[in-house]
Scaffold this active site. Sequence first.
Site, short mmCIF file in Angstrom:
data_model
loop_
_atom_site.label_atom_id
_atom_site.label_comp_id
_atom_site.label_asym_id
_atom_site.label_seq_id
_atom_site.Cartn_x
_atom_site.Cartn_y
_atom_site.Cartn_z
CD GLN A 1 12.37 15.65 67.11
OE1 GLN A 1 12.08 14.75 67.91
NE2 GLN A 1 12.10 15.56 65.82
CD GLU A 2 16.97 20.56 65.95
OE1 GLU A 2 17.49 20.07 64.93
OE2 GLU A 2 16.05 21.41 65.90
#
Length: 483
Positions: free
Chosen positions: A313-314
Amino acid sequence: METMSKFRFPSCPVVVALCLGCFALGCTGGDSLRDIQASGELRVVSRNGPTTYYQDRNGAAGFEYELASLLATDLGVRLNMQPAFSLDAIFRQLQRNEADLAAAGLTLTESRASAYPHATSYSRLSPQIIYVAGTSRPRTISDLVGRTILVLGGSSHAISLRALKNDQFEQLQWQEVDGADTMELLERVDSGEADLAIVDSSEFAVMQGLYARLRVAFELGEEQEVVWFLSPGKDNARLLQHIDEFFVRLNKDGTMERIRDKHFGHTASVTPVGSHTFTRNMRDLLPTYRDLIQQVATEFTLDWRLLAAIAYQESHWNPRAASPTGVRGMMMLTLPTAREMGIEDRLDPMQSLRGGARYLKNMKRRLPEDIAEPDLTWFALAAYNIGLGHLEDARVITQLRGGNPHLWVDVMDHLPLLQKRTHYANTRHGYARGAESVTYVQNIRHYYSILRWQEIPRNHSLSPIQTGKLLPAIIRNSGFLAL
Ligand code: GLU
């Protein structure tokens, strides 16, 4: 269509209706509740599948399993959960009184209702026609004619199709797959073996992440009720009343919502395109970093798949990722956070992962002790994204508006209010992009759930339908199974 979409049990004359039901169904046995209590065992038959009952690395799991074990505890008896590998087998077991009840995501249909007693509905869903994006999308029932359609054998969908065929779509044809897991239907459509499948909306929502090319063409009919069916041979009035009261309690105290969120709540926000990119990256990129992620996760006693999901996600697993706001690396740490976590080089994936893992653990430690897992993890993720102060504000708003500040499902609904002046003006920390943190947490939950599917092939003790065979090719080929 035969399914009873708007069916509702009247609450007052329940007992009378049930006794009549018992009479009509020709029950001769004793009182089922008393028998269960005397034997010290609740026998529940369920479908072996990801939305109902399966084994994960901590043992038995699944939405239906969790509800059934709560009922067993409530009755003060042991749960004897029995997997069935076809819908027909479930009803056979009820008929032969080999199980007290069936908890298996079963739709209420007229024919089932006339043969089996059932409790009040605990869920609603719509049957969905599933097709592969890029192939021609059917839009109406007449578009189904001439296509190969798959449904589970003996399912409510097979019953609906039969009714449609008898009614006006004589040419309609379909194949009933003998099994209990809708994942197999999706697998066959995804691989091009069949054109369409009909599955319940709740099940497709959970599995869509695994089949990024599959889409909903349209919904077949209205929303339907999902119920628990009982073995018909006994007097079930007291057991049914007990179950109905049990569901009322679960709905009232928020347990039902919490369990539903745990099993179905991660499905909401990721787009099919996002899922597709994820499964591709899981195959192409993750193998490079898997050992590293596993090592850091072990150091911090975190589930490596959770750490992998956050890193995805990052940065989409890119150790050199950078944003204009100055965050960098696999875990996109700000400079101050990196310093606080003792990180010298944010672009070193090992260091970045360690920084992120330590930060997450910090968040978990600083949250109130009485928040239980898995909500604690979702809160820690939200705090990781938006900061503890803002999260605390959202929890206060949640409580003020009658929600439960210990439940992620409730707080997640209130986080976006931090963007509205009328709400943030009264908080301690003021404006925050609350809606974004909800997406952030929900995305991670979605990725995490996909990564967890690697456990399923180890379902040997439960499942004669070799679940490995049913895993989407994309996961089979990703190298996970070699773990
Ligand atoms: N709800 C379906 C039934 O009761 C089973 C699940 C499905 O086929 O999607 O038959």
